[in-house]
Write an enzyme that holds these catalytic residues in place. Sequence first.
Site, PDB file in Angstrom:
ATOM      1  N   CYS B 150      48.791  12.432  34.251  1.00 55.09           N
ATOM      2  CA  CYS B 150      49.540  11.540  33.358  1.00 55.09           C
ATOM      3  C   CYS B 150      51.032  11.470  33.666  1.00 55.09           C
ATOM      4  O   CYS B 150      51.651  10.425  33.505  1.00 55.09           O
ATOM      5  CB  CYS B 150      49.312  11.951  31.900  1.00 55.09           C
ATOM      6  SG  CYS B 150      49.532  13.703  31.568  1.00 55.09           S
ATOM      7  N   HIS B 243      55.178  10.485  27.612  1.00 51.54           N
ATOM      8  CA  HIS B 243      55.922  11.357  28.526  1.00 51.54           C
ATOM      9  C   HIS B 243      57.221  10.656  28.937  1.00 51.54           C
ATOM     10  O   HIS B 243      57.198   9.567  29.502  1.00 51.54           O
ATOM     11  CB  HIS B 243      55.099  11.627  29.790  1.00 51.54           C
ATOM     12  CG  HIS B 243      53.934  12.561  29.586  1.00 51.54           C
ATOM     13  ND1 HIS B 243      53.653  13.188  28.398  1.00 51.54           N
ATOM     14  CD2 HIS B 243      52.976  12.993  30.467  1.00 51.54           C
ATOM     15  CE1 HIS B 243      52.572  13.954  28.547  1.00 51.54           C
ATOM     16  NE2 HIS B 243      52.140  13.849  29.772  1.00 51.54           N
TER      17      HIS B 243
END
Lengths: 352, 352, 352, 352
Positions: B150, B243
């Site tokens: 990710c 993120h």
Amino acid sequence: MVKNSTIELLGATGSVGQRIIAFIENNPWLKLDKVCASERSAGKRYKNSVDWVQSTNIPEEIANMSVESPDPKNSDADIVLSALPSDIANNLELEYATEGLVVSSNASSHRMEPDIPLLIPELNASHLELVEIQKENRKWDGFIVTNPNCSTIGLAIPLKPLHESFQIKTIYVTTMQAVSGAGLPGVPSLKILDNVVPYIESEEEKVETESLKILGDINNRIIEPASFKIFASCNRVPVIDGHMESVFAILESDITIDEVADALRNFKGLIQHQNLPSRPKDLIIVRSEKDRPQTRLDRDAGSVRGMAVTVGRLRGWSKNTIGFSVLSHNTLRGAAGAAILNAELLKAKNMI
Amino acid sequence: MVKNSTIELLGATGSVGQRIIAFIENNPWLKLDKVCASERSAGKRYKNSVDWVQSTNIPEEIANMSVESPDPKNSDADIVLSALPSDIANNLELEYATEGLVVSSNASSHRMEPDIPLLIPELNASHLELVEIQKENRKWDGFIVTNPNCSTIGLAIPLKPLHESFQIKTIYVTTMQAVSGAGLPGVPSLKILDNVVPYIESEEEKVETESLKILGDINNRIIEPASFKIFASCNRVPVIDGHMESVFAILESDITIDEVADALRNFKGLIQHQNLPSRPKDLIIVRSEKDRPQTRLDRDAGSVRGMAVTVGRLRGWSKNTIGFSVLSHNTLRGAAGAAILNAELLKAKNMI
Amino acid sequence: MVKNSTIELLGATGSVGQRIIAFIENNPWLKLDKVCASERSAGKRYKNSVDWVQSTNIPEEIANMSVESPDPKNSDADIVLSALPSDIANNLELEYATEGLVVSSNASSHRMEPDIPLLIPELNASHLELVEIQKENRKWDGFIVTNPNCSTIGLAIPLKPLHESFQIKTIYVTTMQAVSGAGLPGVPSLKILDNVVPYIESEEEKVETESLKILGDINNRIIEPASFKIFASCNRVPVIDGHMESVFAILESDITIDEVADALRNFKGLIQHQNLPSRPKDLIIVRSEKDRPQTRLDRDAGSVRGMAVTVGRLRGWSKNTIGFSVLSHNTLRGAAGAAILNAELLKAKNMI
Amino acid sequence: MVKNSTIELLGATGSVGQRIIAFIENNPWLKLDKVCASERSAGKRYKNSVDWVQSTNIPEEIANMSVESPDPKNSDADIVLSALPSDIANNLELEYATEGLVVSSNASSHRMEPDIPLLIPELNASHLELVEIQKENRKWDGFIVTNPNCSTIGLAIPLKPLHESFQIKTIYVTTMQAVSGAGLPGVPSLKILDNVVPYIESEEEKVETESLKILGDINNRIIEPASFKIFASCNRVPVIDGHMESVFAILESDITIDEVADALRNFKGLIQHQNLPSRPKDLIIVRSEKDRPQTRLDRDAGSVRGMAVTVGRLRGWSKNTIGFSVLSHNTLRGAAGAAILNAELLKAKNMI
């Protein structure tokens, strides 16, 4: 050091002011005897004018003190600690110095002026030479010393031994900063809960310039900043206290990670005044666990609470590129403690 | 594309599995008709075996589906989506491929193998050439494609146009990653509330190597990775999803910030399959506000929710050094969406 | 309902104003065509005067609208939505009504006035009778309707069917409220991260009195409040959106938990206007899992996002004492949605 | 008390075990000299077997201690502190007592047994009478004492003086509990960030029954529990340490709020052993600010850190109904400190 030096605190109701009050409570050298804040608070008891957010109570004798308006002409403190916002600090600190007072300031207003020392006692106490130059330049009896921005402090401390031992070429640093760094009211909770904000007003400029001044040398009566480059990215994260900084350093020398760890661990600071009450026994704590430092676990590190910085995750990728994380307490080492430690340094050097 | 392709989902009760179930609910091409999980869950209804943490309800028809144990010999799905932990994925995915099935995996187990494509459809769909090589090498009827970690995805996407336009020399990246990236039970709350943890197991290696594979070219039947260097520092912060990555890029060319912004904004992806249902209209959203992207405000960006990445804080310090922040949704763009988009790509290319 | 009614929004840059703008974007009945805010913002484009904290972008056509100062004498809106702070709402709403305008207000200023309806359309649309009384009393062409405080709404909705079916004697309610309820700047992050604050200014009084007005009846041209007692304890917790309320109810009748669950589940609201665009299909969602509702998982519940309330943890200890938890979205159901739903009700009743 | 009593700690690597180790470090009466944990850890050094989450370092002499498996037949400790999970505590504590050892347990397993004291030293030290009964009943040389659940402690302490002075009729309590109460791994961060979870397994039963046992009296060799009723609603909130409880109390007597405040403030505890090292000077701190106690600001209150409870927001609505908030540190006063204080009480009474 039998007798206490007296302190007048400017900006006493703000969050840094509160931290100074809590921090100084049992200080053997310094005695807080005047708390100043804005007109709005003047005349009230301290406890009635402050929105106290510390986890210890207001010290009894401060709680009932009457808050005063700052008045440079009526101050007889041995030293004035300034926890003012920079827009107000700008003129007011000059007025105090003009009136012959010694000011230890946490505000950014005068940090980068060439004749005003920007001090971290363990790193550049020698910059106190600037005080005489400052007094001459400005025809002052008083003078101003400053401490760096909270995110600068955590960075500059490990950079000092690295630069001395291996000469730094370039630094890339990303900070993850606590909300207490923004004071009160500071960051609205609606803007930081479950969020990262990749911007803090003026912060990157401070980190990029202040560190170089601190690591610089005095030549011909002015500071020549250290000559390497710092690139900074400053982020706000949802933690209360403690600034984490992720650092990539490109060095001039080829090194091993063990050499770097040794250089950090062995750095004892450059001053001889071991006895400053707020000076931690070890300035840099180097941790070898794979997941330290952590903000909540390491922010209070140090023989004087919160006055050490913690370095970890030391790793190297190539002969001259290293990475590490450094954690410092932004309002203990970073603001309140920094201004107090500067005051202690001045006292140890008989400058107050 | 009249008829749906059938999906078997491995690791259906984990947090990525849950996200896939929620994400795929209304997909016009793909139909989930088998949910697999560990022995412990097998035989139970899905709703009774899962610790559902999504903010939408379990889709009705999945809630009552019976959970099965993975059984490569008894699968007739058009495509198997793997949301397995890597230790289990390792062998099980091989078994599915051996049995002739097509696997789109989010697990890290096989990402870096030279004949297995590591795909971000908009960047390197051409790497699907590896599928034939893989089948030959391994004597398989089935095959495996993978999507990146990710935190790699959010980085690799903006690096692609930068590398194409200006050639990247070095990347220094610091991530601030959400807890959902660690799945369930994942990060204990006692270890992340009011904290930053500057370490995520194996994460830095993934970011440093996967991005280069994705941006590489196929030569002589293997991937030649892009030749620049990436130095990564991976941190866990107390946010749920999203993120944030702070990037410093040193480029081979001298550039202006406007050129960089244009290169990012104009990058439309390299595939012609505009109609993939989960492909966002704009892959990279470039924001010019001083304080964007922000995790909570931008993680859901994109015409398909969460499938765009947002770049902001573009700034330059010297002719070839730039900085920026990039934000991507780690479980939408990053895990669930990535595996689904890969499946859609395979379908558009008639490979399933 | 072919034509849209036009909306003027007061307090457009605050957090409730932002929510209204985001919420109303695709409303088929209501069209926002004037955004008002304080002098400071007037004349600027909306996007340049707002500190936008929503996770969707500012709708294009609003972003470039010019912000105006509120001016009751120059308004021709079909309805004025007030998202003002109560100190400003106090007079300004009266001025709008005096000028003949219809005001739907989220402010607390006039909620408890005897001739001003405090509405939750599904509960007490019949209180619109007060409008005529209000106009007569005050010699107004316009009128004011209000919606309750955000924590009142979540409580009053389940209390309505309980009171109808079993007659309530006493309510003890403890709220755990999100920071968005305090608007912007609202709660400083330094005061709520890793903290619970057991106090919200004036909130307990609102919960204790507003609910009784809503559940009251009109007698002799005034509201006779419901006659039971509410004791409230209001707490702020570190969540972004969603108010959780823990309720103990002492009823006049002996009941079983199944009867209570049925009464809640079967409550369909008392109005016939099923087609209000912002009205959720099910007003009360009753969950039987042992750990629901949860703030993050259930705040967006409802066929219209966030407009349902979720009840769970229903349990009984004795014949007439029950407990439950209720979760409502404080800025969707609670503020923005409440004011919009009231406007829709007025339109359905041809009152605008 | 010249000589230290020796402690064997069961469950030493869990979060309560960690707290006990940190708490006991400088205890003048008790000396930890054996740390036990599960098979998995046995034989390793403590520092290598623990996932330490405290903000102080592992005490040097403990860090290098070898972890042992619990072995009742080979224990010679003066007292065994049990920080075990209840499923393991159940038999193991019985085995220790059978072997003649004295056990001070934080586990819930035996709290409600009629011949086992459930102690808060300041409230019901007299229940130590049960020890002789227990030994007779069970033919043991050793015995077990227990401390209450962490959320019970915060509640029972203020209830004691209220019940003594005004006789309690009914209590409605809603808790807002910290994640540290669930230990390690405990609550996944993905389930509590930006969330409130209105359910904690078995917690409400504990609060409702344990408090009554503590406030009960010994009659005919068994505890007769206090006769009022407690209704509890237990919630998990995203804070690290500190349980906030919102209490509504219906009393038998008519009272004024000042009388209640006095009763709480004047309650000095019922034991004469003023010198227990972990006993705070003031057990109940009553605050009059409108917004205290707060979790982060008050959890460490007390002359022994975290050992006082803080009451605030005292308010009355009618002659016999009052409300207040009480805050206690769940792992200091609540678990580690509770077990240690019980050990100190036993020592002061010469029972170890």
